[in-house]
Enzyme design. Structure first.
Site, short mmCIF file in Angstrom:
data_model
loop_
_atom_site.label_atom_id
_atom_site.label_comp_id
_atom_site.label_asym_id
_atom_site.label_seq_id
_atom_site.Cartn_x
_atom_site.Cartn_y
_atom_site.Cartn_z
N LYS A 108 -60.71 52.64 6.35
CA LYS A 108 -60.65 52.46 7.80
C LYS A 108 -60.51 50.96 8.08
O LYS A 108 -61.16 50.14 7.42
CB LYS A 108 -61.93 53.02 8.42
CG LYS A 108 -61.97 52.99 9.95
CD LYS A 108 -63.26 53.68 10.43
CE LYS A 108 -63.36 53.76 11.94
NZ LYS A 108 -64.57 54.49 12.38
N SER B 294 -63.85 58.03 15.49
CA SER B 294 -62.85 56.97 15.53
C SER B 294 -62.06 56.80 14.25
O SER B 294 -61.07 56.08 14.21
CB SER B 294 -63.55 55.63 15.87
OG SER B 294 -64.50 55.29 14.86
N SER C 98 -68.04 59.53 13.98
CA SER C 98 -66.69 59.08 13.67
C SER C 98 -66.18 59.42 12.29
O SER C 98 -65.00 59.23 12.01
CB SER C 98 -66.59 57.57 13.89
OG SER C 98 -66.67 57.26 15.26
#
Length: 461
Positions: free
Chosen positions: A85, A163, A187
């Protein structure tokens, strides 16, 4: 009748453990694997990655191939691709955290601690994965780098969940076997659930945070997304600098589950409830103990946030204070900017009350749960259509709150959690079941989740 999935992983996703076996047997070459990985990425959704690390990855792959030829591997997973990420520092590049406003920042001078540990084990860093700007939404939309599209379903494009949006889609599409994300309010577990894969988040302090871009220093947690739980467990060991090891599944008859009857089923879709209850019936047939009742902490958290706001708000506002009060704020995703600025209405007392009450509720919940595993749907709905959320700000905020609700309790109460796929709805969108335990009980949770994953897979097939 709601149609349910067959099998424990999606058609395209690949197991890191299976890949490691092929590397060990010599039927898979690290260099060829990395070259194929980049070819697949280039022919896929361009919004999944924010940056590819081709030069670094090929250098690491050649080194891995040489080690395997010499019989001198760094770990059982030497040569396995991994992606990050885009809030993990990678030496020599600017960490964007899903935003364009940070492009003038200085490049990172070293890798994040978890990246260092993965590299020491011989894993190959493929690239940086797209995310909601500053990790501040559970839907996964990003106006700067594009929104990765959920690979499942029929009809219009669906959201990836956030996210860690790129993480969920990259694994579900089989582009990488491992993606590492963060989880402040769901997330990791949300994109895992919405994309039909497995997501594991540790409780606070389980993974090293050095070199990660924060959202909420109090609530931020980390973990892997993968095709199966064994891959997640192996990744967790690697990220902590340990040898790849695997706990044994807990005997199913020893497991005790608690299913809350309040809050988590509100506004749930029929398919989510039906698939959840089918999974529970399979557990009960196998001899587990299932108790249902009210989780009073959920109602108390709701009342607390209604009166005093969310803990993540003031922490995010503090972190981004200079930015959101500068001209650069105009370059931000307006939805993220609005959420950050909303926290400006909270008082100092609000923050103190939230922190004090959270500490009390964590201890109270720890005592009431004991060794029980709390069980409920990861999200109350399957992935909604993307386009309406891009066009309607009010709908965006409403759906974001709904998507974050169920997993968010785990962050507030400092649980560890595992999201497992358990079916699909009538549009072939995945549903997911969430297993959680009090912080510090990761080993117990993972042993239980292995048994549940095996059982659900058998039930689906």
């Amino acid at each position: 009748m709601i149609k349910r999935t067959v099998g424990k992983v999606t058609k395209e996703s690949v197991s890191a453990g299976d890949m490691a076996d092929r590397l060990e047997k010599g039927s898979l070459c690290p260099v060829e694997l990395v070259e194929e990985t980049f070819a697949n990425i280039r022919s896929s959704d361009p919004a999944i990655f924010t940056e590819l690390l081709e030069e670094r990855a090929l250098k690491e792959a050649h080194a891995s191939r040489q080690r395997r030829r010499e019989g001198n591997t760094l770990s059982l997973w030497d040569g396995i691709p991994i992606a990050w990420k885009d809030l993990f520092d990678i030496e020599g590049r600017v960490t964007t955290a899903g935003s364009v406003v940070l492009k003038s920042n200085a490049p990172a001078t070293r890798d994040a601690d978890m990246v260092v540990n993965a590299t020491r084990a011989g894993l190959i860093s493929i690239g940086c994965l797209n995310m909601t700007e500053f990790a501040y939404s559970g839907l996964g939309l990003n106006p700067h780098f594009g929104t990765p599209q959920n690979p499942h379903g029929t009809g219009p494009a669906r959201i990836p969940g956030g996210s860690s949006s790129g993480c969920g889609v990259a694994v579900a599409r089989g582009l990488v076997p491992l993606a590492i994300g963060s989880d402040t309010g769901g997330s990791i577990r949300i994109p895992a659930g919405l994309n039909g894969i497995v997501g594991y988040k540790g409780s606070s302090g389980v993974f090293p945070k050095g070199g990660t871009f924060p959202l909420s220093p109090t609530l931020d947690t980390f973990g892997p997304l993968a095709a199966d739980l064994k891959s997640c467990i192996g990744a967790a060991e690697v990220l902590n600098g340990r040898a790849v090891a695997m706990p044994k599944p807990t005997p199913i008859s020893q497991l005790k589950f608690f299913i809350p009857t309040n809050v988590v089923f509100e506004d749930a879709q029929d398919a989510v409830i039906e698939n959840f209850e089918a999974s529970v019936r399979a557990l009960e047939r196998a001899g587990v103990t299932v108790t249902r009742g009210v989780c009073t902490e959920f109602d108390q958290i709701r009342a607390l946030t209604a009166e005093h706001g969310y803990l993540v708000g003031p922490e995010a506002l503090d972190l981004h204070w200079d930015l959101v009060h500068s001209a650069k704020a105009a370059e931000m995703d307006r939805r993220v900017l609005e959420r950050i600025l909303d926290a400006g209405d909270l008082s100092a007392r609000d923050l103190i009350v939230i922190q004090r009450t959270r500490a009390k509720l964590i201890e109270k919940n720890r005592q009431s749960l004991g060794n029980q595993i709390i069980l409920y749907p990861t999200t109350p709905i399957t992935a909604p259509e993307l386009k309406p959320l891009e066009q309607d700000g009010e709908l965006y905020q409403r759906m974001n709150k709904l998507i974050l609700r169920n997993p968010g309790f785990g962050n507030f109460l400092d649980w560890c959690g595992v999201a497992l796929p358990n079916g699909v709805d009538q549009n072939q969108m995945p549903t997911s079941i969430l297993l959680s335990m009090s912080g510090g009980q990761e080993s117990s949770l993972l042993g239980a989740a292995l048994a549940v994953e095996n059982l659900i897979s058998q039930d689906l097939s």
